[in-house]
Design an enzyme around this catalytic site. Structure first.
Site, PDB file in Angstrom:
ATOM      1  N   SER A 205      -1.643  40.155  21.013  1.00  0.00           N
ATOM      2  CA  SER A 205      -0.654  40.111  21.473  1.00  0.00           C
ATOM      3  C   SER A 205      -0.519  41.505  19.620  1.00  0.00           C
ATOM      4  O   SER A 205      -0.841  43.263  19.786  1.00  0.00           O
ATOM      5  CB  SER A 205      -0.031  39.041  21.131  1.00  0.00           C
ATOM      6  OG  SER A 205       1.176  39.601  21.339  1.00  0.00           O
ATOM      7  N   ASP A 301       0.468  41.880  32.352  1.00  0.00           N
ATOM      8  CA  ASP A 301       0.872  41.255  30.914  1.00  0.00           C
ATOM      9  C   ASP A 301       1.987  40.411  30.504  1.00  0.00           C
ATOM     10  O   ASP A 301       2.920  41.094  30.973  1.00  0.00           O
ATOM     11  CB  ASP A 301       0.415  42.747  29.702  1.00  0.00           C
ATOM     12  CG  ASP A 301       0.517  41.807  28.757  1.00  0.00           C
ATOM     13  OD1 ASP A 301       1.494  41.108  28.419  1.00  0.00           O
ATOM     14  OD2 ASP A 301      -0.396  41.160  27.621  1.00  0.00           O
ATOM     15  N   HIS A 368      -1.547  36.732  29.041  1.00  0.00           N
ATOM     16  CA  HIS A 368      -1.415  37.188  27.169  1.00  0.00           C
ATOM     17  C   HIS A 368      -2.158  36.711  26.564  1.00  0.00           C
ATOM     18  O   HIS A 368      -2.001  35.987  25.976  1.00  0.00           O
ATOM     19  CB  HIS A 368       0.450  37.493  27.320  1.00  0.00           C
ATOM     20  CG  HIS A 368       0.538  38.438  25.776  1.00  0.00           C
ATOM     21  ND1 HIS A 368       0.431  38.950  25.992  1.00  0.00           N
ATOM     22  CD2 HIS A 368       0.838  37.373  24.680  1.00  0.00           C
ATOM     23  CE1 HIS A 368       0.433  39.116  24.625  1.00  0.00           C
ATOM     24  NE2 HIS A 368       0.936  38.070  23.992  1.00  0.00           N
TER      25      HIS A 368
END
Length: 423
Positions: A205, A301, A368
């Site tokens: 991330s 995502d 994600h």
């Protein structure tokens, strides 16, 4: 006055009986935390880390970097930064994996003041131990290629992907991400990383974005004969138009870059042709990175769908609410919009993918961060593209066993996804 919306922390289920977790966000798009930003004490191990209740992962203690204070390398609130280190052994004794923690950004004085009272802005609130799962696991059955490496999780407490360097004395905020990065590397070098014969910089991330931005710098810390590569998991944030025609994520990134003094630490090859905010977006950087880089990303995502494509600010009437909670509830027009997002991602990586040294794993999932969760990294039912899972794809690429340019067909063709479904 914008109100902070609470964490979606109810136990959340997945299609195919797989489990994941929720988001914490603000209505104006100023994301304090990302999808990966939940305290491990808030959810069970099985939910947070994709492991069975019977499989208790190894817990690794927090090490504070005491030499960091003299360098001004401190968290938002001025406390010492830290990392979790588990030593390698055997064939991995001189191999190092650095995993940069994710957890969103703060783009204003208000959101950064809020953040400094959490583990994302202060080591006071960091867990003293965290589980090492997925790419950090010490079990060869869970992490076949990196289990006996020196594995490090660098904690994230600056709010600008380890790139800022400024401060706001009035609000008592320290934006020292770049210094934290440098101090951590220096500390790890003194603990044996200087002798590494293999090194991998990775992150998830906001940490995945940091792994891209710091990739060539990381390469520069080692002798030329050290094998050095980088891996970005869910870090391919796109400069996309949201469902209202605005640019939610660009506005957020602009605030981060301007507030935290990020510009001086962005790649000069990008700043020579684009504005600093554009150079915080990986799509404008990846093709010019010299060090071998692997991009692992879900084509849909989940963080970007929730945070930058259809946040409450861009969807005030909530037309996207059900679709965001569960992709099976998306209308044909919403799926068409998401297919456009996937196409933008594929266009963004065209130049990058032409280099033989780079790797790709773009699966058509609503997910994600897939490296730190055991069920997505390496398990019997992990996501695959052409019969190859994520851990083996990354390993094959890192060790030059084969070239990896795996791009999934569009949704709904992939039946191996661990899709996030929020309740």
């Amino acid at each position: 006055m914008v109100k902070v919306v609470g964490v979606v922390v109810a136990i959340v289920g997945l299609v195919f009986s797989k489990w994941v977790y929720g988001f914490e966000f603000e209505e104006n798009g100023s994301w304090v935390h990302g999808l990966d930003d939940l305290n491990v004490t808030e959810l069970s191990f099985s939910v947070s880390y994709g492991v069975s209740a019977a499989s208790r992962p190894m817990m690794v203690g927090l090490t504070l970097i005491h030499a960091a204070a003299a360098k001004g390398a401190v968290c938002l609130d001025g406390t010492l930064p830290g990392y979790h280190l588990h030593r390698g052994y055997g064939s991995g004794a001189n191999s190092w994996l650095i995993q940069l923690e994710g957890g969103g950004w703060c783009n204003s004085i208000r959101t950064c003041v809020y953040r400094k009272k959490t583990r994302r802005g202060s080591s006071i609130y960091m867990e003293k131990q965290i589980p090492f799962t997925g790419i950090l696991s010490n079990n060869p059955e869970e992490n076949p290629d990196f289990f006996n490496w020196n594995r490090v999780k660098l904690r994230y407490c600056d709010g600008a992907s380890f790139t800022g360097d400024s401060q706001n004395q009035a609000a008592q905020l320290n934006f020292r991400g770049q210094r934290i990065w440098s101090a951590a590397i220096e500390d790890l070098m003194s603990k044996g990383m200087r002798y590494a014969n293999q090194a991998l910089l990775s992150g998830c991330s906001a940490g995945g974005l940091a792994a891209i931005l710091h990739c060539d710098e990381f390469r520069g810390f080692f002798p030329r004969n050290t094998k050095v590569k980088c891996l970005s998991d869910a870090g391919l944030f796109l400069d996309s138009i949201d469902v209202s025609g605005g640019r939610t994520l660009r506005n957020l990134f602009s605030g981060v870059v301007n507030l935290q003094g990020v510009q001086r630490n962005l790649p000069s090859f990008c700043l020579n042709r684009l504005d600093p905010t554009s150079c915080f977006f990986p799509q404008n950087v990846i093709s010019n990175i010299k060090t071998p880089l692997f991009l692992l990303n879900a084509a849909y995502d989940s963080w970007q769908v929730q945070a930058s494509l259809a946040p409450p600010s861009a969807d005030p009437h909530g037309y996207w609410n059900e679709c965001k909670k569960n992709h099976a509830q998306c209308s044909p027009s919403q799926i068409q919009f998401l297919q456009g997002f996937r196409n933008q991602m594929l266009n963004a990586i065209k130049g990058f993918s032409m280099s033989k040294q780079n790797g790709l794993f773009i699966n058509s999932c609503f997910a994600h961060c897939q490296t730190e969760r055991q069920d997505t990294w390496f398990a019997d039912n992990s996501p695959i593209i052409k019969n190859k899972g994520i851990a083996l794809a990354v390993g094959d690429w890192y060790f030059d066993r084969s070239g990896i340019k795996a791009i999934d067909c569009p949704y709904p063709c992939d039946k191996t996804c661990h899709n996030l479904v929020f309740r």
